[in-house]
Design an enzyme around this catalytic site. Structure first.
Site, PDB file in Angstrom:
ATOM      1  N   ARG A 185      -4.823   1.426  -0.541  1.00 52.58           N
ATOM      2  CA  ARG A 185      -4.711  -0.016  -0.426  1.00 52.58           C
ATOM      3  C   ARG A 185      -4.550  -0.718  -1.768  1.00 52.58           C
ATOM      4  NH1 ARG A 185      -8.854  -4.777   1.513  1.00 52.58           N
ATOM      5  NH2 ARG A 185      -7.205  -6.278   2.013  1.00 52.58           N
ATOM      6  N   CYS A 231       0.832  -1.192   0.000  1.00 51.96           N
ATOM      7  CA  CYS A 231       0.000   0.000   0.000  1.00 51.96           C
ATOM      8  C   CYS A 231       0.870   1.247   0.000  1.00 51.96           C
ATOM      9  CB  CYS A 231      -0.901   0.011   1.244  1.00 51.96           C
ATOM     10  SG  CYS A 231      -1.807  -1.519   1.517  1.00 51.96           S
ATOM     11  N   ILE A 235      -3.912  -9.782   0.537  1.00 54.23           N
ATOM     12  CA  ILE A 235      -4.516 -10.781   1.398  1.00 54.23           C
ATOM     13  C   ILE A 235      -5.620 -10.102   2.210  1.00 54.23           C
ATOM     14  CG2 ILE A 235      -2.414 -12.172   1.541  1.00 54.23           C
ATOM     15  CD1 ILE A 235      -1.906 -10.996   4.302  1.00 54.23           C
ATOM     16  N   ASN A 282       2.196  -0.454   5.421  1.00 59.05           N
ATOM     17  CA  ASN A 282       2.534  -0.806   4.045  1.00 59.05           C
ATOM     18  C   ASN A 282       3.495  -1.978   4.089  1.00 59.05           C
ATOM     19  OD1 ASN A 282       3.325  -0.884   1.336  1.00 59.05           O
ATOM     20  ND2 ASN A 282       4.830   0.750   1.605  1.00 59.05           N
TER      21      ASN A 282
END
Length: 635
Positions: A55, A2, A59, A80
């Site tokens: 984002r 991210c 997962i 991140n």
């Protein structure tokens, strides 16, 4: 994977705080196209704390949005990266009574912080940059992974505040942050091809160094180291036993990085490291591995045939891309915009295209980054002892005749530097003037310290002092917990070259296309094991990565196992003598570099000597071109 950003400001109302946070988060939207999240803790006296998140869903696709909170919502986190041991940590924390609302790794960190405070980062196995805000204490905690896989930048705000972000562009989106040139960083850049951390090229922005964390409170905060590779005590045992353990550890590191809820693949360069990663992946998955390679229209620089040999052996679903001068030129400004900093590693141009095209097929790509720094893969590691012996010969030979001869020889530039003995002779002439501690400066500098001094405008050179690129490396070399020069050199490269060049390239080129890159050789447990291997098992004669090659000899084609290290070079010298010649001259003549940084006659001298074939200045010209583009974009 991210992008994160945020700030603590002691002034401004709710609207200003919200607008600033939105602007910072928008600036890094490319890092996370799958969603955004915001948190604001407004202060009654004005200002407040703000956390932003973009984002890229890898997962926990359903409940993984950020920011996340602990049970009382006293703590908020933006994160991140990927934590590969989060399942074990989660089980441990649940046993202590922590309640989880998500199934991903981010929430594990915040509960671990509740238990351990800042020391929680010592338990994390993975790549990360994170920020945790403690609303009760009005305290901001920032941390970055041991090797700097994930970036994190910060700057002071007026009145004692602080702003942070995954990329400098996020900080410049804040209304109180404005770019200012750091002359010392530019001087380092001309020698190293990158800006060494914690500098960024901007006087107002610093990088949180790898393996460091910082707690900010009441306008104060100082980075503190929590991790450093130790090369002692050395491991004992037979070479066969250590090779077996190494193979098991590499396999485990790859297995951990196969956890994903989205498609993944591997970047396959044709070298030993990426070949090993691909081979191990093939043994751990029940479907063909997706592999991606990039080559060049100039055959001397093209290694796709080697990548193809590994792909064929393991039946991968292989995709190749080819880059020519036109494709490289087309993305120079894009690379500048992605890195935000002066950055002159030409392979970033190829990496940009490789990541862009890879992202069309998968969201995660494993790579071989870190193998050379952990296992002694670079040619200069075995050249350094020879250069030390050479330096003891009479000065008439080493300081006069060889430099004279090197200047007389016309450089080729149409083959990789490792294949050109003329380039080696020129480097040898330089090697006697640079100590072994600064190996990269010795063998890989674009502008040597003395050439740089003559190249710069006198006023800029004065502003750049104190600047000692050799001293920068020597300091890292001396700080190693090691008993031999090879390990000290490896440590210096891990501290300076790896995070400043290779991992900047890997992160920015991938994240510019919302692609997550994973590096098994930078697994902290594997790297710690590699550091403690005896030096003779890393470098034996002219063979680097000796034990790594031995451990995986049966899994790679013989031509891959036995080949010497070759850098990921681009034919920039030929391009700047041919199709990009006019572009470079038009860009640099009368540009910002000539006006503010370098002596105009020196710039023109570099261009003239290269175009006429008197010298191979292709990489110097590339560095100047990228610096010019950076100056025009940011300053």
């Amino acid at each position: 994977m991210c992008g994160i950003c945020g700030f603590v400001s002691l002034r401004g109302g709710e609207g200003e705080v919200g607008e600033s946070l939105a602007a910072m988060t928008d600036a890094i939207a490319h890092r996370g196209p799958d969603g955004e999240g915001f948190y604001r803790d407004l202060f009654s006296s004005g200002g407040g704390a703000a956390l932003g998140h973009r984002r890229l869903a890898i997962i926990d696709l359903v409940t993984g949005d950020q920011p996340l909170f602990n049970e009382s919502r006293r703590l908020a986190i933006v994160f991140n990266g990927e934590i590969y041991n989060f399942a074990a940590l989660r089980e441990e924390l649940a046993a202590k009574g922590h309640v989880f609302a998500t199934s991903g790794d981010t929430e594990t960190i915040i509960h671990l912080y509740e238990e351990m405070g800042p020391r929680c980062v010592t338990r994390l196995r993975g790549m990360f940059a994170l920020a945790i805000w403690d609303a009760a204490k009005r305290e901001l905690f920032l941390a970055r992974d041991p090797f700097g896989k994930k970036p994190l930048y910060y700057t002071a705000l007026p009145g004692g505040g602080i702003a942070f972000g995954s990329e400098p562009k996020a900080l410049f989106a804040h209304p109180d942050v404005h770019p200012r040139l750091d002359p010392s960083a530019v001087a380092h850049y001309l020698t190293l091809q990158h800006v060494p951390e914690p500098a960024t090229g901007f006087a107002c922005i610093r990088s949180l160094p790898p393996g460091h964390a910082m707690t900010w409170r009441n306008g104060q905060g100082r980075p503190e180291r929590y991790f450093q590779l130790d090369y002692l005590p050395k491991l004992t045992g037979s070479a066969d036993d250590l090779a077996a353990e190494l193979r098991a550890r590499v396999t485990e590191a790859v297995r951990l990085r196969l956890v994903s809820d989205v498609p993944l693949g591997a970047h396959l360069s044709g070298g030993v490291d990426s070949g090993i990663v691909t081979a191990v992946m093939a043994g751990l998955t029940d479907r063909p591995v997706r592999t991606f390679s990039i080559g060049f229209t100039e055959e001397a620089f093209n290694e796709t045939d080697k990548a193809r040999a590994v792909a064929a052996r393991y039946g991968t679903q292989h995709t190749e891309f080819t880059v020519g001068f036109d494709a490289a030129r087309a993305v120079m400004e894009d690379v500048v915009a992605a890195t935000d900093m002066p950055f002159a590693d030409p392979s970033a141009l190829a990496s940009w295209h490789l990541c862009r095209l890879t992202r069309e097929h998968v969201t995660v790509a494993l790579n071989g980054d870190g193998g050379d720094e952990m296992f002694a893969g670079y040619q200069r590691y075995w050249l350094d002892p020879l250069a030390d012996l050479y330096a003891k010969l009479p000065h008439g030979l080493t300081r006069r005749f060889v430099p004279w001869l090197a200047e007389k020889l016309r450089a080729r530039g149409d083959v990789p530097v490792e294949a050109d003995w003329r380039a080696g002779l020129k480097r040898l002439a330089q090697a006697v003037r640079v100590p072994r501690a600064a190996s990269l400066v010795r063998w890989g500098s674009y502008f040597s310290p003395w050439d740089r001094e003559a190249f710069l405008r006198p006023d800029f050179a004065r502003a750049a002092r104190p600047d000692d690129t050799v001293g920068l490396y020597a300091e890292a070399f001396a700080a190693a917990t090691a008993d031999n020069n090879l390990d000290r050199g490896l440590f210096a490269d891990v501290r300076v070259y790896l995070p400043g060049d290779l991992l900047v390239k890997a992160d920015r080129m991938a994240m510019a296309h919302a692609l997550e890159g994973r590096s098994p050789f930078l697994d902290v447990e594997l790297a710690s094991f590699a550091a403690r291997l005896p030096a003779r098992l890393k470098l034996r004669g002219r063979t680097g990565k000796y034990l790594l090659r031995r451990a995986f000899a049966d899994m790679l084609p013989p031509r891959i196992v036995g080949q010497p290290k070759r850098g990921f070079g681009l034919p920039v010298s030929g391009w700047f003598r041919g199709p990009l010649r006019a572009f470079a001259r038009d860009l640099l003549t009368g540009g910002r570099v000539e006006r503010d940084i370098a002596r105009p006659e020196a710039v023109q001298g570099v261009l003239d000597a290269h175009e006429t074939g008197v010298a191979d200045h292709g990489k110097r010209i590339y560095a100047l071109v990228m610096l010019e583009l950076w100056l025009r974009r940011y300053l």
